[in-house]
Scaffold this motif. Structure first.
Motif, short mmCIF file in Angstrom:
data_model
loop_
_atom_site.label_atom_id
_atom_site.label_comp_id
_atom_site.label_asym_id
_atom_site.label_seq_id
_atom_site.Cartn_x
_atom_site.Cartn_y
_atom_site.Cartn_z
N TRP A 18 -40.56 -14.89 6.11
CA TRP A 18 -40.30 -15.73 4.93
C TRP A 18 -41.43 -16.74 4.73
O TRP A 18 -41.84 -17.01 3.60
N HIS A 19 -41.97 -17.25 5.83
CA HIS A 19 -43.11 -18.17 5.74
C HIS A 19 -44.32 -17.48 5.12
O HIS A 19 -45.02 -18.05 4.26
N LEU A 20 -44.58 -16.26 5.53
CA LEU A 20 -45.74 -15.53 4.99
C LEU A 20 -45.56 -15.25 3.50
O LEU A 20 -46.53 -15.35 2.73
N ILE A 21 -44.35 -14.90 3.09
CA ILE A 21 -44.11 -14.60 1.67
C ILE A 21 -44.30 -15.85 0.83
O ILE A 21 -44.90 -15.81 -0.25
N ARG A 22 -43.78 -17.00 1.32
CA ARG A 22 -43.95 -18.24 0.55
C ARG A 22 -45.40 -18.69 0.53
O ARG A 22 -45.90 -19.19 -0.48
N THR A 23 -46.11 -18.52 1.67
CA THR A 23 -47.51 -18.94 1.74
C THR A 23 -48.37 -18.13 0.77
O THR A 23 -49.27 -18.66 0.11
#
Length: 242
Positions: A18-23
């Motif tokens: 989820w962090h990678l998608i938001r970043t």
């Protein structure tokens, strides 16, 4: 009890994903699996270089991402016109569903943390109530039912004190409507009448009926009972004359 390993700032493979998608600011419904998988594996390699114990769930997610990447890279077979058309199933569908559910829980957790922070700024205090023996006088002119009841009890007590001298006299029954008419007539004639004087009647039945008549007239908003000071005598008047 399951053990959750927190790796740096991530509490699980979905959290890292989820962090990678938001970043990368990508559409969750159209995840670029190739780029996300590459970045995901880079994070795992960094964790291993830092000698951090990486939970098996992270490697399971990595394997799933690589499987999706492979499926998306493979050419899709041409549809056979002789066979019924089959609905295409996106390999990322299950992952998207998991991420959407994870987002709901994350937002709920953030809301609870915000409420906890706000509640921590508040300090509760127990209610401070006056003691049962504290007398609080009413404002001038404020009449409550208990004031009328107290005045009524005084009239009844005075009536009972003289009951023996008139016990041989039989009073005619008085209806409520008759007492209402009599009270209204008295108030129209004299405008303001003392409650004790108005309720005083030759019999207890008359006292009670007159008291009920006053309550009915107050309920219908035709009369006003006024008390100029705490524990003072109550005065009755027509509302239209107030």
């Amino acid at each position: 009890m399951a053990l959750t390993l927190v790796l740096k700032d991530f509490s699980g493979p979905l959290d890292l994903l989820w962090h990678l998608i938001r970043t990368n600011e990508v559409d969750i419904y159209d995840i670029p699996i190739a780029a996300i998988t590459s970045q995901y594996l880079d994070y795992l390699h960094q964790m291993q270089e830092l000698r951090l114990d990486v939970a098996g769930d992270y490697f399971v997610m990595a394997a799933s991402l690589m499987a999706m990447k492979s499926q998306l890279l493979l050419p899709q077979p041409e549809p056979d016109p002789d066979l019924p058309e089959e609905e295409y199933v996106d390999p990322r569908a299950d992952l998207v569903a998991q991420l959407l559910t994870y987002q709901v829980y994350q937002e709920a957790a953030a809301d609870l943390r915000h409420r906890e922070h706000e509640r921590a700024q508040a300090f509760a205090k127990a209610a401070t109530l006056p003691g049962a023996d504290v007398a609080i006088p009413l404002a001038p002119g404020a009449i409550k039912l208990r004031d009328l009841t107290t005045a009524m009890q005084r009239v009844v007590a005075a009536q009972a004190a003289t009951a023996k001298t008139i016990a041989h006299i039989e009073a005619e029954p008085v209806s409520l409507s008759e007492r209402i008419g009599a009270v209204m007539a008295t108030l129209r004639d004299r405008h303001r009448v003392n409650f004790r004087e108005l309720v005083a009647q030759p019999s207890v039945d008359g006292v009670v009926t007159t008291f009920l008549a006053l309550l009915e007239l107050m309920k219908s908003d035709q009369i006003i009972c006024d008390q100029p000071a705490p524990f003072a005598e109550i005065t009755v008047m027509l509302k239209e004359a107030a």
